[in-house]
Design a protein around this motif. Structure first.
Motif, PDB file in Angstrom:
ATOM      1  N   ARG A 365       0.825  -1.204   0.000  1.00  0.00           N
ATOM      2  CA  ARG A 365       0.000   0.000   0.000  1.00  0.00           C
ATOM      3  C   ARG A 365       0.865   1.264   0.000  1.00  0.00           C
ATOM      4  NH1 ARG A 365      -4.669  -2.362   0.528  1.00  0.00           N
ATOM      5  NH2 ARG A 365      -6.555  -1.092   0.317  1.00  0.00           N
ATOM      6  N   GLN A 366       1.947   1.266   0.735  1.00  0.00           N
ATOM      7  CA  GLN A 366       2.833   2.423   0.737  1.00  0.00           C
ATOM      8  C   GLN A 366       3.418   2.666  -0.656  1.00  0.00           C
ATOM      9  OE1 GLN A 366       5.541   1.281   3.887  1.00  0.00           O
ATOM     10  NE2 GLN A 366       4.556   2.648   5.367  1.00  0.00           N
ATOM     11  N   ALA A 367       3.797   1.589  -1.328  1.00  0.00           N
ATOM     12  CA  ALA A 367       4.342   1.726  -2.681  1.00  0.00           C
ATOM     13  C   ALA A 367       3.280   2.228  -3.651  1.00  0.00           C
ATOM     14  CB  ALA A 367       4.902   0.387  -3.152  1.00  0.00           C
ATOM     15  N   ILE A 371       3.477   5.596  -5.950  1.00  0.00           N
ATOM     16  CA  ILE A 371       3.346   5.549  -7.415  1.00  0.00           C
ATOM     17  C   ILE A 371       2.230   6.462  -7.883  1.00  0.00           C
ATOM     18  CG2 ILE A 371       2.792   4.040  -9.366  1.00  0.00           C
ATOM     19  CD1 ILE A 371       4.088   1.748  -7.752  1.00  0.00           C
ATOM     20  N   ARG A 372       1.087   6.430  -7.203  1.00  0.00           N
ATOM     21  CA  ARG A 372      -0.065   7.236  -7.621  1.00  0.00           C
ATOM     22  C   ARG A 372       0.194   8.735  -7.451  1.00  0.00           C
ATOM     23  NH1 ARG A 372      -4.473   4.883  -3.917  1.00  0.00           N
ATOM     24  NH2 ARG A 372      -5.591   6.732  -4.624  1.00  0.00           N
ATOM     25  N   ALA A 373       1.128   9.091  -6.560  1.00  0.00           N
ATOM     26  CA  ALA A 373       1.451  10.505  -6.385  1.00  0.00           C
ATOM     27  C   ALA A 373       2.120  11.082  -7.622  1.00  0.00           C
ATOM     28  CB  ALA A 373       2.347  10.694  -5.170  1.00  0.00           C
ATOM     29  N   LYS A 374       2.822  10.255  -8.423  1.00  0.00           N
ATOM     30  CA  LYS A 374       3.527  10.731  -9.617  1.00  0.00           C
ATOM     31  C   LYS A 374       2.953  10.160 -10.914  1.00  0.00           C
ATOM     32  CE  LYS A 374       7.881  11.318  -7.115  1.00  0.00           C
ATOM     33  NZ  LYS A 374       9.322  10.962  -7.046  1.00  0.00           N
ATOM     34  N   LYS A 375       2.156   9.132 -10.793  1.00  0.00           N
ATOM     35  CA  LYS A 375       1.571   8.493 -11.976  1.00  0.00           C
ATOM     36  C   LYS A 375       0.066   8.432 -11.763  1.00  0.00           C
ATOM     37  CE  LYS A 375       2.154   4.290 -14.788  1.00  0.00           C
ATOM     38  NZ  LYS A 375       0.817   3.690 -14.700  1.00  0.00           N
ATOM     39  N   THR A 376      -0.622   9.386 -12.349  1.00  0.00           N
ATOM     40  CA  THR A 376      -2.046   9.567 -12.051  1.00  0.00           C
ATOM     41  C   THR A 376      -2.920   8.430 -12.569  1.00  0.00           C
ATOM     42  OG1 THR A 376      -2.263  10.898 -14.067  1.00  0.00           O
ATOM     43  CG2 THR A 376      -1.814  12.067 -12.005  1.00  0.00           C
ATOM     44  N   ASP A 377      -2.472   7.728 -13.586  1.00  0.00           N
ATOM     45  CA  ASP A 377      -3.297   6.652 -14.138  1.00  0.00           C
ATOM     46  C   ASP A 377      -3.058   5.301 -13.464  1.00  0.00           C
ATOM     47  OD1 ASP A 377      -0.746   6.394 -15.075  1.00  0.00           O
ATOM     48  OD2 ASP A 377      -1.310   5.747 -17.108  1.00  0.00           O
ATOM     49  N   ALA A 573       8.329   2.279 -12.393  1.00  0.00           N
ATOM     50  CA  ALA A 573       9.632   2.259 -11.738  1.00  0.00           C
ATOM     51  C   ALA A 573      10.186   3.658 -11.588  1.00  0.00           C
ATOM     52  CB  ALA A 573      10.602   1.379 -12.529  1.00  0.00           C
ATOM     53  N   ALA A 574       9.919   4.531 -12.558  1.00  0.00           N
ATOM     54  CA  ALA A 574      10.402   5.907 -12.459  1.00  0.00           C
ATOM     55  C   ALA A 574       9.735   6.639 -11.302  1.00  0.00           C
ATOM     56  CB  ALA A 574      10.143   6.640 -13.783  1.00  0.00           C
ATOM     57  N   ALA A 575       8.454   6.326 -11.028  1.00  0.00           N
ATOM     58  CA  ALA A 575       7.763   6.979  -9.926  1.00  0.00           C
ATOM     59  C   ALA A 575       8.364   6.593  -8.585  1.00  0.00           C
ATOM     60  CB  ALA A 575       6.285   6.617  -9.964  1.00  0.00           C
ATOM     61  N   LEU A 576       8.851   5.362  -8.464  1.00  0.00           N
ATOM     62  CA  LEU A 576       9.427   4.919  -7.188  1.00  0.00           C
ATOM     63  C   LEU A 576      10.910   5.252  -7.070  1.00  0.00           C
ATOM     64  CD1 LEU A 576       7.781   1.401  -6.629  1.00  0.00           C
ATOM     65  CD2 LEU A 576       7.321   3.517  -5.397  1.00  0.00           C
ATOM     66  N   SER A 577      11.628   5.186  -8.182  1.00  0.00           N
ATOM     67  CA  SER A 577      13.078   5.412  -8.130  1.00  0.00           C
ATOM     68  C   SER A 577      13.458   6.867  -8.362  1.00  0.00           C
ATOM     69  CB  SER A 577      13.776   4.528  -9.167  1.00  0.00           C
ATOM     70  OG  SER A 577      13.385   4.915 -10.487  1.00  0.00           O
ATOM     71  N   ALA A 619      11.931   0.409  -6.359  1.00  0.00           N
ATOM     72  CA  ALA A 619      12.737   0.518  -7.597  1.00  0.00           C
ATOM     73  C   ALA A 619      13.922   1.426  -7.305  1.00  0.00           C
ATOM     74  CB  ALA A 619      11.900   1.057  -8.749  1.00  0.00           C
ATOM     75  N   LYS A 620      15.045   1.128  -7.960  1.00  0.00           N
ATOM     76  CA  LYS A 620      16.245   1.950  -7.757  1.00  0.00           C
ATOM     77  C   LYS A 620      17.179   1.785  -8.955  1.00  0.00           C
ATOM     78  CE  LYS A 620      18.732  -1.674  -5.227  1.00  0.00           C
ATOM     79  NZ  LYS A 620      19.435  -2.038  -3.972  1.00  0.00           N
TER      80      LYS A 620
END
Length: 623
Positions: A365-367, A371-377, A573-577, A619-620
């Protein structure tokens, strides 16, 4: 005579009517019995034992009063062992029933932990394990200076209680609890608990003879009136003119009484009398024998001993562990978890999610929030429905940690399509902790859950290294990861059933081969799997198998193999890394929450995937 009968009827009717009315008024029994106690010393917790509440039959009504101003009282009840476990090192006042006086008796109790921590000094407050210090109304004095005791835990909102009341609802509560359940009365853990406690029980105040007496008296009153009117009418008719009668007839002489003389024998004598006596004697003996059941033949009538099989003793219920929660208690817990998850999902708050999620469920859920904070879809994770609960599987235990599993039916989506039920695995780490979701998975469409113990009994937790199953619970995730990597070539492929396994279709060996083939020659793609950080949980089924919840993590390493080339991380992966492209490589980690049915050792059945939840958890950029 009629007047006499009328008077008697009037008197009896009056007595019956007065007696019937008196039973409903003057001699009416009380409608309830009451026992009360006033607690001194301003304790923060009161515990009313279940035996005190069951001192009289009937539903108990508990009334609390004299709570500190501005503080809402809290009344809750749970198993006596659970209440004492929740109190832990906290001092409290135990309230019991005294048969001699018919009232409630109070006794201050200092647990051993509190006594040892305070050096057996009752003037020093016990320390609480969880809350932070706060001012209290029960401040004590030491050496002439005021001291502030450590605030105690607040019982409000605890998942441990079978039922809870607060505020206005706590002032008067009605309950019907057994002897092994106790009631805890408190405020907020900082200020004193209500000092006045009253318990009332209903009493059978019915007067079954009152109505018959009144009705019977009225009937006799009517009869008396009728007799009086009849007698009055007869008396008036008898007062009319009478004709004089003629001379009386002389009395007839009385006939002389018959007296037998001595010449007549009253009893027959001679042979005929002897014969008659001989006939009468056998008849009398026959009647006597018939009445005594032929007691002369006692040997024939004595019953012989027969062997009776010994009844097998039923298992003692005291040896049976109670279920961790009841069904109503679980419904309330799931409702609280659903409300908390809805708030956390709507705000995408990882901090709010920590209140009711832990382990792999919290990690996913944290991930998803990040992700949703930077990837709206990016789609949100399935919501946690509040009801209805279609399956309840609590652990049978009286210790901690406790595990409870539940399957909740999901509502239809916005388009009216059916959604998969959500299976939750919840863990309570200590008495004062609330249940947290460790696994939240969606069941497979064709999943068949084996027969489980009823919720009123509960299930046993299987050890992670158990050898009584086809595969030990601690080895299931690694074995299944190998199947996802190698497919039918895996050494564990014959242990797992491929039928209905949609995860194997989505991310199995065939899918991995296609992903590798799509990578350009300037880069390489490698997959590795291994057990995740989550705890392996296994609960026994009725066929000696187990349902196993486990965590599997898979790493995808997209690495640059040619100088000057670069790889794209992808939107997720870009949203997390925080890296869109890299000249070295990107590592993406996926978490898989899995639920399996594992058959018992020696069974021909295979391990079946019941449900799963999966998503990218980190992701990193690789150096």
């Amino acid at each position: 005579m009629r007047f006499v009968l009328a008077i008697v009827a009037f008197v009896v009717a009056a007595v019956m009517i007065v007696a019937g009315i008196a039973q409903r008024t003057v001699f009416a029994p009380p409608s309830r019995v009451e026992a009360a106690a006033t607690v001194s010393g301003d304790p923060r917790y009161l515990v009313i034992d279940g035996s005190a509440l069951n001192a009289h039959p009937g539903q108990q009504t508990l009334t609390v009063a004299d709570a500190p101003q501005g503080v809402k009282p809290v009344v809750a009840y749970g198993r006596t062992a659970d209440v004492k476990a929740w109190l832990g090192d906290q001092k409290y006042v135990a309230i019991r029933y005294q048969k001699a006086t018919g009232g409630l008796a109070t006794k201050s109790v200092t647990p051993k932990q509190a006594a040892s921590a305070s050096g057996n000094d009752s003037s020093k407050p016990a320390a609480s394990a969880t809350p932070t210090p706060a001012p209290s109304a029960t401040a004590g004095a030491t050496s002439g200076s005021a001291t502030t005791p450590t605030a105690g835990p607040n019982p409000a909102g605890s998942d441990l209680w079978l039922e809870e009341f607060d505020g206005q609802d706590a002032q008067v509560t009605r309950m019907n609890i057994p002897d092994d359940v106790s009631v805890i009365v408190a405020s907020d853990g900082q200020k004193a608990a209500p000092s006045r406690v009253t318990v009332t029980w209903p009493v059978d105040s019915s007067t079954p003879w009152a109505f018959p007496l009144i009705i019977g008296g009225l009937i006799l009153l009517v009869i008396g009136i009728a007799l009086y009117l009849w007698g009055l009418y007869t008396h008036r008719r008898s007062r009319g003119p009478r004709r004089k009668s003629g001379p009386k007839m002389p009395k007839l002489p009385k006939a002389p009484k018959y007296k037998p003389t001595a010449m007549i024998e009253t009893t027959p004598r001679g042979r005929r009398s002897t014969r008659r006596a001989r006939v009468i004697l056998p008849v009398a003996l026959a009647g006597a024998l018939a009445l005594t059941g032929c007691t002369a033949g006692t040997d024939a009538a004595t019953p012989s001993k027969t062997s009776t099989p010994l009844a097998t003793e039923a298992p003692d219920s005291a040896d049976q562990m109670p279920p961790a929660v009841t069904v109503p208690q679980l419904e309330r817990i799931v409702k609280r978890i659903s409300d908390s998850a809805t708030e956390a999902d709507s705000k995408a708050s990882a901090d709010l999610a920590k209140a009711r999620f832990t382990g792999p469920a919290l990690q996913l859920r944290q991930a998803n929030y990040a992700i949703r904070a930077k990837k709206t879809d990016e789609p949100a994770l399935p919501a946690i429905p509040a009801s209805p609960i279609v399956l309840s599987l609590p652990q049978a235990t009286d210790s901690w940690p406790r595990t409870v599993a539940a399957v909740i039916e999901s509502p239809k989506d916005a388009k009216g399509n059916a959604q998969a039920p959500i299976a939750l695995t919840m863990v309570q780490k200590s008495p004062r902790d609330n249940y947290q979701v460790e696994y939240a998975i969606s069941l497979e469409p064709k999943a068949k859950v084996p027969n489980l113990a009823p919720a009123s009994i509960g299930s046993a937790v299987v050890p992670p290294d158990s050898k009584l199953l086809a595969l030990a619970p601690e080895k299931v995730s690694a074995a299944y990861g190998d199947v996802l990597m190698n497919g039918d070539k895996s050494q564990y492929a014959n242990l797992f059933s491929a039928e209905g396994d949609t995860l194997r279709t989505q991310v199995g060996a065939d899918w991995k081969a296609k992903q590798k083939a799509a990578v350009p020659a300037t880069a390489s793609l490698a997959f590795t799997t291994g057990p995740g950080p989550g705890t392996d949980v296994a609960m026994a089924t009725n066929d000696s198998g187990a349902i196993v919840w486990t965590d599997l993590q898979e790493s995808q390493v997209l690495k640059v193999v040619e100088a000057g080339a670069e790889v794209s991380a992808g939107a997720t992966a870009a949203a997390l890394s925080g890296v869109a492209t890299s000249k070295t490589g990107i590592q993406s980690d996926f978490g898989y929450q899995l639920a399996f049915y594992v058959p018992p050792a020696g069974s021909d059945a295979k391990i079946t995937l019941l449900g799963f939840a999966q998503g990218m958890v980190s992701a990193k950029q690789i150096p």
